[in-house]
Design a protein around this motif. Structure first.
Motif, PDB file in Angstrom:
ATOM      1  N   THR A  96       0.859  -1.175   0.000  1.00 31.73           N
ATOM      2  CA  THR A  96       0.000   0.000   0.000  1.00 31.73           C
ATOM      3  C   THR A  96       0.893   1.221   0.000  1.00 31.73           C
ATOM      4  N   ARG A  97       0.525   2.192  -0.810  1.00 29.27           N
ATOM      5  CA  ARG A  97       1.268   3.457  -0.852  1.00 29.27           C
ATOM      6  C   ARG A  97       0.433   4.467  -1.640  1.00 29.27           C
ATOM      7  N   PHE A  98       0.776   5.721  -1.494  1.00 33.93           N
ATOM      8  CA  PHE A  98       0.099   6.760  -2.245  1.00 33.93           C
ATOM      9  C   PHE A  98       0.394   6.580  -3.737  1.00 33.93           C
ATOM     10  N   PHE A  99      -0.617   6.796  -4.566  1.00 33.95           N
ATOM     11  CA  PHE A  99      -0.505   6.696  -6.021  1.00 33.95           C
ATOM     12  C   PHE A  99       0.051   5.339  -6.468  1.00 33.95           C
ATOM     13  N   ARG A 100      -0.385   4.260  -5.793  1.00 33.24           N
ATOM     14  CA  ARG A 100       0.137   2.911  -6.055  1.00 33.24           C
ATOM     15  C   ARG A 100      -0.175   2.434  -7.462  1.00 33.24           C
ATOM     16  N   ASP A 101      -1.346   2.742  -7.988  1.00 37.08           N
ATOM     17  CA  ASP A 101      -1.732   2.272  -9.315  1.00 37.08           C
ATOM     18  C   ASP A 101      -2.019   3.480 -10.205  1.00 37.08           C
ATOM     19  N   TRP A 128     -15.395   4.852  -4.404  1.00 35.15           N
ATOM     20  CA  TRP A 128     -15.106   3.735  -3.493  1.00 35.15           C
ATOM     21  C   TRP A 128     -13.744   3.171  -3.842  1.00 35.15           C
ATOM     22  N   SER A 129     -12.866   3.091  -2.877  1.00 35.30           N
ATOM     23  CA  SER A 129     -11.548   2.492  -3.043  1.00 35.30           C
ATOM     24  C   SER A 129     -11.585   1.128  -2.374  1.00 35.30           C
ATOM     25  N   VAL A 130     -11.509   0.086  -3.187  1.00 30.85           N
ATOM     26  CA  VAL A 130     -11.664  -1.285  -2.702  1.00 30.85           C
ATOM     27  C   VAL A 130     -10.305  -1.915  -2.419  1.00 30.85           C
ATOM     28  N   GLY A 131     -10.218  -2.702  -1.375  1.00 34.59           N
ATOM     29  CA  GLY A 131      -9.002  -3.446  -1.079  1.00 34.59           C
ATOM     30  C   GLY A 131      -7.916  -2.589  -0.464  1.00 34.59           C
ATOM     31  N   CYS A 132      -8.294  -1.683   0.414  1.00 35.29           N
ATOM     32  CA  CYS A 132      -7.326  -0.790   1.045  1.00 35.29           C
ATOM     33  C   CYS A 132      -6.734  -1.455   2.280  1.00 35.29           C
ATOM     34  N   GLY A 135      -4.963   2.895   4.093  1.00 38.78           N
ATOM     35  CA  GLY A 135      -5.636   4.133   3.729  1.00 38.78           C
ATOM     36  C   GLY A 135      -4.985   5.008   2.685  1.00 38.78           C
ATOM     37  N   GLU A 136      -3.804   4.664   2.220  1.00 39.37           N
ATOM     38  CA  GLU A 136      -3.144   5.522   1.244  1.00 39.37           C
ATOM     39  C   GLU A 136      -3.940   5.640  -0.057  1.00 39.37           C
ATOM     40  N   GLU A 137      -4.554   4.543  -0.506  1.00 45.06           N
ATOM     41  CA  GLU A 137      -5.305   4.578  -1.763  1.00 45.06           C
ATOM     42  C   GLU A 137      -6.531   5.483  -1.697  1.00 45.06           C
ATOM     43  N   VAL A 160     -15.400   9.740  -0.383  1.00 43.78           N
ATOM     44  CA  VAL A 160     -14.608   8.562  -0.716  1.00 43.78           C
ATOM     45  C   VAL A 160     -14.781   7.547   0.407  1.00 43.78           C
ATOM     46  N   THR A 161     -15.110   6.333   0.015  1.00 46.54           N
ATOM     47  CA  THR A 161     -15.208   5.230   0.959  1.00 46.54           C
ATOM     48  C   THR A 161     -14.051   4.281   0.672  1.00 46.54           C
ATOM     49  N   GLY A 162     -13.378   3.837   1.695  1.00 44.44           N
ATOM     50  CA  GLY A 162     -12.301   2.860   1.543  1.00 44.44           C
ATOM     51  C   GLY A 162     -12.649   1.595   2.314  1.00 44.44           C
ATOM     52  N   SER A 163     -12.413   0.457   1.705  1.00 40.36           N
ATOM     53  CA  SER A 163     -12.670  -0.804   2.401  1.00 40.36           C
ATOM     54  C   SER A 163     -11.593  -1.810   2.064  1.00 40.36           C
TER      55      SER A 163
END
Length: 163
Positions: A96-101, A128-132, A135-137, A160-163
């Motif tokens: 996990t990291r900022f701007f990973r993809d 929605w950010s899936v697979g976090c 929290g960076e994503e 934005v929802t992260g899960s």
């Protein structure tokens, strides 16, 4: 420094080297359903070898000889919860990291920037950010959306929802 040696019986040593049988369609469907139901992970047929490889590695580690036996251990075994956690840890990305993809974030920006502006004035944009993991994503997604709203000269009304 003392060396540690595996103390496998000859039969166990042979098992560790033996190739697992290919996973049949019914077994693959059973594992697909379990993974999707419990984690939301969806595996396509093209990912069967990924699943076989990762299950096989874990099965060899614990001495389990069939996909069905391992499935039963995951679902009903006395250590099912602990074993399930170990397996999920093995099957998921541990990064996990900022701007990973960058490609995914570029796709989001392109999508937002090419929509009619009126669409974002009527109601807040939900993402929605899936697979976090930590929290960076989702934070990256929020930064991308904020930048897009600025480029469109719109109020930054989004969630934005992260899960």
């Amino acid at each position: 420094m003392a060396q540690m040696h595996n103390q496998l019986s000859p039969a166990e040593g042979i098992w560790a080297l033996r190739r697992l049988p290919d996973m049949d369609e019914a077994q693959f469907n059973q594992w697909q359903t379990l993974l999707e139901h419990r984690t939301g992970i969806t595996l396509t047929a093209e990912r069967r070898s990924f699943l076989e490889t990762n299950l096989g590695i874990r099965m060899r580690e614990i001495g389990c000889s069939s996909y069905q036996a391992y499935y039963e251990k995951i679902v009903n075994g006395p250590d099912a919860v602990r074993e399930w956690a170990t397996l999920v840890d093995r099957l998921t990305v541990q990064e996990t990291r900022f701007f990973r993809d960058p490609d995914a974030f570029r796709l989001v920006a392109d999508y937002v920037l090419t929509r009619p502006r009126e669409q974002f004035r009527k109601r807040a944009l939900e993402a929605w950010s899936v697979g976090c993991s930590t929290g960076e994503e989702p934070y990256t997604l929020a930064m991308i959306l904020n930048e897009c709203m600025g480029q469109l000269a719109l109020q930054p009304l989004f969630g934005v929802t992260g899960s």
